[in-house]
Design an enzyme around this catalytic site. Structure first.
Site, short mmCIF file in Angstrom:
data_model
loop_
_atom_site.label_atom_id
_atom_site.label_comp_id
_atom_site.label_asym_id
_atom_site.label_seq_id
_atom_site.Cartn_x
_atom_site.Cartn_y
_atom_site.Cartn_z
N LYS A 1 0.86 -1.20 0.00
CA LYS A 1 0.00 0.00 0.00
C LYS A 1 0.88 1.24 0.00
O LYS A 1 1.75 1.38 0.85
CB LYS A 1 -0.92 0.03 1.23
CG LYS A 1 -1.79 1.30 1.26
CD LYS A 1 -2.86 1.22 2.33
CE LYS A 1 -2.44 1.79 3.65
NZ LYS A 1 -2.39 3.27 3.70
N ASP B 1 -3.41 4.38 -2.10
CA ASP B 1 -4.38 4.86 -1.13
C ASP B 1 -4.39 6.40 -1.11
O ASP B 1 -3.83 7.02 -0.22
CB ASP B 1 -3.96 4.29 0.24
CG ASP B 1 -4.89 4.68 1.37
OD1 ASP B 1 -6.03 5.11 1.11
OD2 ASP B 1 -4.47 4.56 2.54
N LYS C 1 -7.41 8.26 -1.70
CA LYS C 1 -8.72 8.71 -1.21
C LYS C 1 -9.23 9.95 -1.94
O LYS C 1 -9.42 11.02 -1.34
CB LYS C 1 -8.66 9.00 0.30
CG LYS C 1 -8.23 7.82 1.15
CD LYS C 1 -8.35 8.16 2.64
CE LYS C 1 -7.96 7.02 3.54
NZ LYS C 1 -6.53 6.69 3.56
N ASP D 1 -13.60 14.85 -5.17
CA ASP D 1 -13.68 16.13 -5.89
C ASP D 1 -14.89 16.05 -6.81
O ASP D 1 -15.67 15.09 -6.73
CB ASP D 1 -12.37 16.36 -6.68
CG ASP D 1 -12.07 17.84 -6.89
OD1 ASP D 1 -13.01 18.61 -7.17
OD2 ASP D 1 -10.89 18.24 -6.78
N THR E 1 -12.22 6.25 10.20
CA THR E 1 -12.29 5.73 11.58
C THR E 1 -11.88 6.79 12.60
O THR E 1 -12.10 6.64 13.78
CB THR E 1 -11.43 4.46 11.76
OG1 THR E 1 -10.18 4.69 11.12
CG2 THR E 1 -12.09 3.25 11.13
N ARG F 1 2.82 -1.14 10.84
CA ARG F 1 3.91 -1.27 11.81
C ARG F 1 4.18 -2.67 12.34
O ARG F 1 5.35 -2.98 12.62
CB ARG F 1 3.67 -0.27 12.96
CG ARG F 1 3.96 1.16 12.51
CD ARG F 1 3.28 2.19 13.36
NE ARG F 1 1.83 2.13 13.21
CZ ARG F 1 0.99 2.91 13.88
NH1 ARG F 1 1.45 3.79 14.74
NH2 ARG F 1 -0.32 2.80 13.68
O1 C5P Z 1 0.83 0.69 11.17
P1 C5P Z 1 -0.61 0.25 11.03
O2 C5P Z 1 -0.80 -1.24 10.90
O3 C5P Z 1 -1.50 0.86 12.09
O4 C5P Z 1 -1.03 0.88 9.61
C1 C5P Z 1 -2.32 0.81 9.10
C2 C5P Z 1 -2.40 1.51 7.77
O5 C5P Z 1 -3.76 1.56 7.38
C3 C5P Z 1 -1.90 2.95 7.77
O6 C5P Z 1 -1.37 3.23 6.47
C4 C5P Z 1 -3.15 3.76 8.02
O7 C5P Z 1 -3.08 5.05 7.50
C5 C5P Z 1 -4.19 2.92 7.27
N1 C5P Z 1 -5.57 3.10 7.73
C6 C5P Z 1 -5.97 2.85 9.04
N2 C5P Z 1 -7.27 3.04 9.40
C7 C5P Z 1 -8.17 3.45 8.51
C8 C5P Z 1 -7.81 3.68 7.19
C9 C5P Z 1 -6.47 3.50 6.82
O8 C5P Z 1 -5.15 2.46 9.87
N3 C5P Z 1 -9.43 3.57 8.87
#
Ligand code: C5P
Length: 232
Positions: free
Chosen positions: A32, A59, A61, A64, A119, A211
């Site tokens: 991603k 990603d 998003k 417009d 979220t 992460r």
């Molecule tokens: O590091 P982590 O596992 O928390 O990363 C989750 C990824 O998913 C990040 O790129 C974050 O921006 C994305 N994301 C999220 N929650 C959402 C939409 C996207 O954590 N509702």
């Protein structure tokens, strides 16, 4: 496409991203690319990662007027990404225009999924800032159904919502779910999390994992653990 693990490459530069991806000498993860990396490095980052044999979820998003989104989606489609996304709040006309823009001359196109309510938006902010007074769960399902009726392929949602999205929109409507943590792992800033195994159980189609893989001592082992728990 079947169930898969998408690795969120939330790095600030191409250099850091390639240093990370170089570790994967076997199976090439679905990657991603988010706003930070794309805006820092431009479309070349997509081409280069694609050339290395990875599938890409871009990603960005989009949100417009329909004509602008249609033209932007046409550019992304020719970058040969596998999944891209937009805000369902842009309405049916914008989503349909996006699909038109994405569809290539040969009729193929990347998958297109929608963000429902972010979220980070809670009931209070939705009522106060957006003047939406319905329960947030209902709003999320309504946006998902609107996206489905516009012809989209799925939504990004919490794994906790994936089952309900499938009940509402059908089992073929894709659920792409971030907020994944190993049972013995650190939650970080994510609040409502689920393990890869539980996400599989609940019916997520793709998990997005950042992460727990990118910050792991052994990222390849962490990725393989996700694959074992989620895909096998
Ligand atoms: O590091 P982590 O596992 O928390 O990363 C989750 C990824 O998913 C990040 O790129 C974050 O921006 C994305 N994301 C999220 N929650 C959402 C939409 C996207 O954590 N509702």
């Amino acid at each position: 496409m079947g169930r898969d693990v998408i690795v969120a490459c939330d790095f600030a530069s191409a250099e850091d991203t390639f240093k990370f991806l170089d570790k994967f000498t076997g199976r090439k993860p679905f990657v991603k690319i988010g706003m930070e990396l794309y805006y820092a490095e431009g479309p070349s980052i997509v081409r280069e990662i694609k050339k290395r044999g990875h599938k890409i979820f871009l990603d960005l998003k989009l949100h417009d007027i329909p004509n602008t989104v249609k033209k932007a989606m046409s550019v992304l489609s020719h970058l040969d990404v596998d999944i891209c996304n937009l805000h369902a709040a842009g309405t049916t006309a914008m989503m349909q225009a996006a699909l038109e823009g994405l569809t290539r001359e040969d009729g193929t196109r990347p998958l297109l999924i929608a963000v429902t309510q972010l979220t980070s938006t809670d009931q209070e902010a939705m009522e106060r800032d957006l003047l939406i007074n319905k329960p947030i769960d209902e709003v999320v399902m309504h946006y998902a159904l609107t996206a489905k009726n516009a012809g989209l392929d799925g939504v990004v949602c919490s794994p906790l919502e994936a089952g309900k999205v499938h009940d509402t929109c059908g089992k073929n409507f894709l659920t792409v779910t971030p907020g994944i943590r190993f049972a013995d792992g650190d939650k970080g800033d994510q609040k409502r999390v689920m393990t890869p195994a539980d996400a599989k159980e609940i019916g997520s189609d793709y998990i997005v994992v950042g992460r727990p893989i990118t910050a792991a001592e052994d990222p390849v082992a962490a990725y393989e653990r996700c694959i074992r728990e989620f895909c096998d």
